[in-house]
Design an enzyme around this catalytic site. Structure first.
Site, PDB file in Angstrom:
ATOM      1  CD  GLU A 131      -3.325  -0.696   1.904  1.00 35.95           C
ATOM      2  OE1 GLU A 131      -3.538   0.478   2.291  1.00 35.95           O
ATOM      3  OE2 GLU A 131      -4.066  -1.643   2.190  1.00 35.95           O
ATOM      4  CG  ASP A 278      -2.113  -7.360   3.879  1.00 35.89           C
ATOM      5  OD1 ASP A 278      -2.654  -8.452   4.163  1.00 35.89           O
ATOM      6  OD2 ASP A 278      -2.698  -6.260   3.984  1.00 35.89           O
ATOM      7  CG  ASN A 280      -5.915  -8.869   2.839  1.00 36.28           C
ATOM      8  OD1 ASN A 280      -6.278  -8.343   3.897  1.00 36.28           O
ATOM      9  ND2 ASN A 280      -5.503  -8.159   1.799  1.00 36.28           N
TER      10      ASN A 280
END
Length: 391
Positions: A131, A278, A280
Site C-alpha cells: 500500500e 499482506d 489477507n
C-alpha cells in the site's frame, strides 16, 4: 527579527529536538570538491515551524532491539502494510473505518513523518512494504531511506495509484535482477501457469474475478556484497482483500509460488526465498495452510468461500518448505471492527533460520487510542521484523 542559530549537522539526517518546536529550520549547503575549493552557498527555509511529535510511539520499545544494523551473515527483514493515503483519506475511512483516529493523524504528512521515523529506527537490511502510494515512494520514502543506506524498488498496481516497495541495504546487497508480475496478466500470458489457467477457465465466474484484480507480485534477486556466492530471492505481495475472497487468494498465491519457483529454482540454481506481504489470510485460512504445508485439497472449504455459485475445486501443490518467521501473532492488523494476523515473512526452511523476532507492541500500546491507526501509529497494520541468518 530573531537571529538564526547554527545547529551542528554532521550527519545526513537531522532530527530536531523538542527545544526546537515552534522554530523554523534553514538548510545551508556549500558545495565543495574535497580540494578546498568551494562554490557559493545555497539556502532553503522550512515553510513552517517544527511541530511537536506525538510523544511515545508504538515502535519506540521495538527500536531498543534494532539500534544497530545486524552483523554480516544476518539479515534483518521487515514486512509492513503502511496504509495508502488513497484509502486513509476517504470520507468512508474517516467516518466508518477509523472514526476513533484523530483526523490530523490520518493526514499524509503526519503519517509519513511517523513512518520515516519508524522505518529508519529498524536498521533493516530488507524492507517489504505494501500500500505504497507512488508519490509517497518517489517524494518521501525513497529519499529518506536512501539517507539510511537503503535502495528502493517500486511496483505499481496498474488500476490504483499504490503498489509495493522493496528496499535493500546497499552495502550488504546488490540487485541482480527483477521479476515483477501482475497476477492476472501472468495467468493469461505466461505458459508457466497454463495448467492453472485452463483449470480456471472451467469456472468462468471465478476466472472473471481473478482477472479483474490488479494485485501484483514483486520479485527481486539480490546478491551479497561480501560473499557473491550468496544470493537471495525476495518476494513481496498484497493479496486480494475481501473477507469472502479465499478462493481468489488461493489462485493468486498459486501463481505467486509458481513464479517464485521459476525465479529461485530455474533462473537461479535453488537460491533461498524470503516471501513477505499482506496475504489477507489468517492462520486458519486455506492460503496460509497451502503456503505452510505445500498443498491444498480440492475439497477445502475455501474453494467455496463466496458460496456455491463461485465454487472452484482444484488441488494445488508447491515444492517449497516455507515457515512463517514471526510465527502466528494474535494480530498484525487492528482496526475498530476487526483484528487478526494477515501479514507474514515466509522463509525458506532449508536455507535460512530465524535468529530473533522483534516483539510486537503490547496489546496495551496498540489499544491506547482504541485501535489503529492512531496519533502514535501511522498504519492500521503492525510491522513484522525478524533477524534471519543463512544456514
Amino acid at each position: 527579527g530573531p537571529a538564526w542559530v547554527e545547529a551542528a549537522a554532521a550527519e545526513r539526517v537531522f532530527t530536531p529536538s523538542n527545544a526546537l518546536v515552534g522554530l523554523r529550520l534553514k538548510l545551508r549547503c556549500t558545495p565543495g570538491d574535497g580540494a578546498q575549493r568551494y562554490g557559493p552557498p545555497r539556502e532553503v527555509e522550512s515553510s513552517g515551524p517544527v511541530e511537536a511529535g506525538p510523544g511515545a510511539c508504538t515502535f519506540d520499545s521495538r527500536h531498543l532491539y534494532t539500534k544497530k544494523v545486524c552483523g554480516e551473515g544476518s539479515i534483518r527483514a521487515v514486512s509492513y502494510n503502511i496504509l495508502a493515503d488513497t484509502y486513509a483519506q476517504t470520507e468512508f475511512s474517516r467516518t466508518v473505518l477509523y472514526p476513533y483516529c484523530a483526523p490530523y493523524a490520518l493526514e499524509l504528512d503526519y503519517r509519513q513523518n511517523l513512518l520515516k521515523k519508524e522505518l529508519a529506527g529498524y536498521s533493516a537490511d530488507l524492507i517489504c512494504l505494501q500500500e505504497v502510494d507512488k508519490s509517497v515512494f518517489v517524494d518521501s520514502l525513497a529519499p529518506a531511506l536512501d539517507a539510511f543506506g537503503l535502495e528502493g524498488l517500486f511496483k505499481i498496481k496498474e488500476k490504483q495509484h499504490e503498489g509495493l516497495a522493496t528496499f535493500y541495504r546497499r552495502d550488504k546487497f546488490s540487485l541482480l535482477s527483477q521479476h515483477d508480475i501482475a497476477f492476472s496478466e501472468a495467468l493469461l500470458s505466461d505458459p508457466l501457469h497454463k495448467e492453472l489457467c485452463d483449470k480456471l477457465a472451467e469456472y468462468p465466474l471465478v476466472q472473471e474475478k481473478v482477472l479483474q484484480r490488479s494485485s501484483v507480485l514483486q520479485v527481486s534477486v539480490l546478491q551479497s556484497t561480501t560473499d557473491p556466492s550468496r544470493k537471495i530471492c525476495v518476494a513481496n505481495t498484497h493479496l486480494y482483500w475481501h473477507p469472502k475472497g479465499g478462493n481468489i487468494r488461493l489462485i493468486q498465491i498459486a501463481v505467486a509460488l509458481s513464479h517464485i519457483k521459476h525465479v529461485a529454482c530455474d533462473l537461479y540454481p535453488s537460491i533461498p526465498v524470503v516471501f513477505c506481504g499482506d496475504f489477507n489470510s489468517t492462520p486458519s485460512s486455506g492460503t496460509y495452510s497451502f503456503i505452510n504445508s505445500g498443498g491444498i485439497a480440492e475439497d477445502h472449504e475455501d474453494w467455496v468461500s463466496n458460496g456455491e455459485e463461485e465454487r472452484c475445486n482444484m488441488p494445488l501443490s508447491h515444492s517449497f518448505k516455507l515457515l512463517s518467521a514471526c510465527g502466528e501473532p494474535a494480530y498484525t492488523n487492528y482496526v475498530g471492527g476487526f483484528h487478526g494476523c494477515l501479514d507474514y515473512i515466509f522463509i525458506d526452511k532449508n536455507a535460512l533460520e530465524v535468529e530473533q523476532v522483534i516483539p510486537l507492541p503490547s496489546h496495551e500500546e496498540v489499544t491506547t487510542h482504541q485501535a489503529l491507526p492512531s496519533v502514535s501509529h501511522p498504519s492500521d497494520h503492525i510491522a513484522l521484523i525478524c533477524d534471519l541468518k543463512w544456514k
